[in-house]
Design an enzyme around this catalytic site. Sequence first.
Site, PDB file in Angstrom:
ATOM      1  N   GLU A   1      -6.367  -1.437  -6.706  1.00 51.34           N
ATOM      2  CA  GLU A   1      -5.527  -0.546  -7.492  1.00 51.34           C
ATOM      3  C   GLU A   1      -4.518  -1.396  -8.261  1.00 51.34           C
ATOM      4  O   GLU A   1      -3.747  -2.149  -7.651  1.00 51.34           O
ATOM      5  CB  GLU A   1      -4.801   0.454  -6.594  1.00 51.34           C
ATOM      6  CG  GLU A   1      -5.735   1.455  -5.942  1.00 51.34           C
ATOM      7  CD  GLU A   1      -5.029   2.376  -4.960  1.00 51.34           C
ATOM      8  OE1 GLU A   1      -5.341   3.575  -4.944  1.00 51.34           O
ATOM      9  OE2 GLU A   1      -4.161   1.887  -4.201  1.00 51.34           O
TER      10      GLU A   1
ATOM     11  N   ASN B   1      -4.453   6.189  -0.825  1.00 54.38           N
ATOM     12  CA  ASN B   1      -3.673   6.615   0.333  1.00 54.38           C
ATOM     13  C   ASN B   1      -3.018   7.975   0.128  1.00 54.38           C
ATOM     14  O   ASN B   1      -2.598   8.617   1.095  1.00 54.38           O
ATOM     15  CB  ASN B   1      -2.616   5.564   0.680  1.00 54.38           C
ATOM     16  CG  ASN B   1      -3.222   4.388   1.408  1.00 54.38           C
ATOM     17  OD1 ASN B   1      -4.204   4.537   2.126  1.00 54.38           O
ATOM     18  ND2 ASN B   1      -2.668   3.210   1.206  1.00 54.38           N
TER      19      ASN B   1
ATOM     20  N   HIS C   1      -3.206  -3.805  -5.320  1.00 58.67           N
ATOM     21  CA  HIS C   1      -3.459  -3.322  -3.966  1.00 58.67           C
ATOM     22  C   HIS C   1      -4.923  -3.503  -3.607  1.00 58.67           C
ATOM     23  O   HIS C   1      -5.788  -2.752  -4.059  1.00 58.67           O
ATOM     24  CB  HIS C   1      -3.050  -1.850  -3.845  1.00 58.67           C
ATOM     25  CG  HIS C   1      -3.293  -1.288  -2.477  1.00 58.67           C
ATOM     26  ND1 HIS C   1      -3.630   0.024  -2.252  1.00 58.67           N
ATOM     27  CD2 HIS C   1      -3.249  -1.879  -1.247  1.00 58.67           C
ATOM     28  CE1 HIS C   1      -3.776   0.222  -0.954  1.00 58.67           C
ATOM     29  NE2 HIS C   1      -3.560  -0.917  -0.329  1.00 58.67           N
TER      30      HIS C   1
ATOM     31  N   SER D   1       0.821  -1.219   0.000  1.00 61.12           N
ATOM     32  CA  SER D   1       0.000   0.000   0.000  1.00 61.12           C
ATOM     33  C   SER D   1       0.848   1.258   0.000  1.00 61.12           C
ATOM     34  O   SER D   1       0.320   2.357  -0.179  1.00 61.12           O
ATOM     35  CB  SER D   1      -0.914   0.013   1.229  1.00 61.12           C
ATOM     36  OG  SER D   1      -0.135   0.041   2.422  1.00 61.12           O
TER      37      SER D   1
END
Length: 494
Positions: A154, A192, A142, A121
Amino acid sequence: MFSTKTKIGVCGAGAMGAGIAQVAAQAGHDVVVLDRDDKALARGRTSVEKGASALLKRGKIDAAEAEALASRVCWTLEISALADADLVIEAIIEDAAIKHALYTQLERVLDNRAVLATNTSSLSVSRLAEGLARPAQFLGLHFFNPAPIMKLVEVVSGADTDPAIAASARALMEGWGKVAVNARDVPGFIVNRVARPFYGEGWRALEEQASDAATLDFLYKDFAGFRMGPFELGDLIGHDINNAAAQSIFDAYNGRTRFVPSQAQLRLVAAGRLGRKSGRGVYDYDEDAQMPAPSFVECDNQGPLGDIIVGPDTSAFQALLTAAGVMFEIKQNIAPGFAEIDNVLVGFNDGRSAGALAAEFQKPAVCFDWMSDPATATALAFSASGDEARETALRLAARCGKRAVELRDRPGMVVFRTLCQLANCAADAVRDQVAEADAIDRAMITGVNYPFGPIAWAKQQGYGRVAAALGAIAKEIGDSRYSPCEVLSASGED
């Protein structure tokens, strides 16, 4: 390239690895899960069995399918058991050296055609591929926790990833029922990176004593529709994990970010108050503890409202008054976006503090924080330039049948500032070609359960209005982190 006959390997039997294994098995794949610890394998097996039972109880699968799902997953301590896997997804500790050691072992046993993926991540996919014999066959996939529930994956290509492999992996993820989006290999990828202001602005509001944590969490939920506020969510994730992610992304961008890691959160981590898992974080989770309630200001019997004169471009404020059955008059000589009640300037926040508005227009001023639907929101959050403005805000809240939350006067207030900065970060990601705008919105909705995408929100508000608000915040507090991204300020949309 990949199909339902593709054999899947998963390295790591923790919560994420077990979740990925369940998703793959549910899609009909044979799966081998590798870990170096028997107890971890046992916990992973139990997790998959519980997941199958939950699907059975919800009527998603029948008893035979539940049994078949669990039986498709093999659990092993031997890396050689992955020898015939076509796709191996690594989901172990976020440590590049440990991951590299695993990849070296995997390349010794895997077929030359096998594809290796990382569930990282925060680490660079390109960096993780350095030194591999077949970097073209390495990419990021991800998943979000819990993997069987969260829809987003992702798909991250490294510098050497074969585009055909990335495209096939994305199609495979979509075949697993996931929302798969392509993301550029940058720190934090999409979610993120873009999500940091949700936590950062919440912590900054708390540190600047805009209000207490319970009230701030309430505002994010009641006004914007977030499922949890930043402090509740931080307690759930774990402040050690949340703070580490913030610090990692901050460091990766050399501090050139739209947020700063919170010192208050860091102090919680240092004190061992990690959240639910430690029994205490922002909130106390002991059996006898009670969650604190939001702080509301008494607004009954504040006296009648005077005449309400509404200026141009006040659709949100008019919607609030109309929903409450409050009469108003529209005139063109009032400041755009605001109304006047007994010579008090009143309106939804435009980035400026109430004090700044009062100084500019030479009259008391009240700002209300943004809300998605004035009719259904249960409260009004306001900041006032002084006592007269405060009394007007309380009378208006009472007349509208809303509870009142008084916030310390600060540019952008709380929810509006957070949403503007989320849109700013999302616009940065568009500018930097991390992903397409619609992919960013899909990622935020499906990856972290946002009620709407930040780009779509900014478009609905008007890019020009959001950019102007960010500019006003940046100017008033002297912080360039709020300067609007050129994608917003140069869009030409109002």
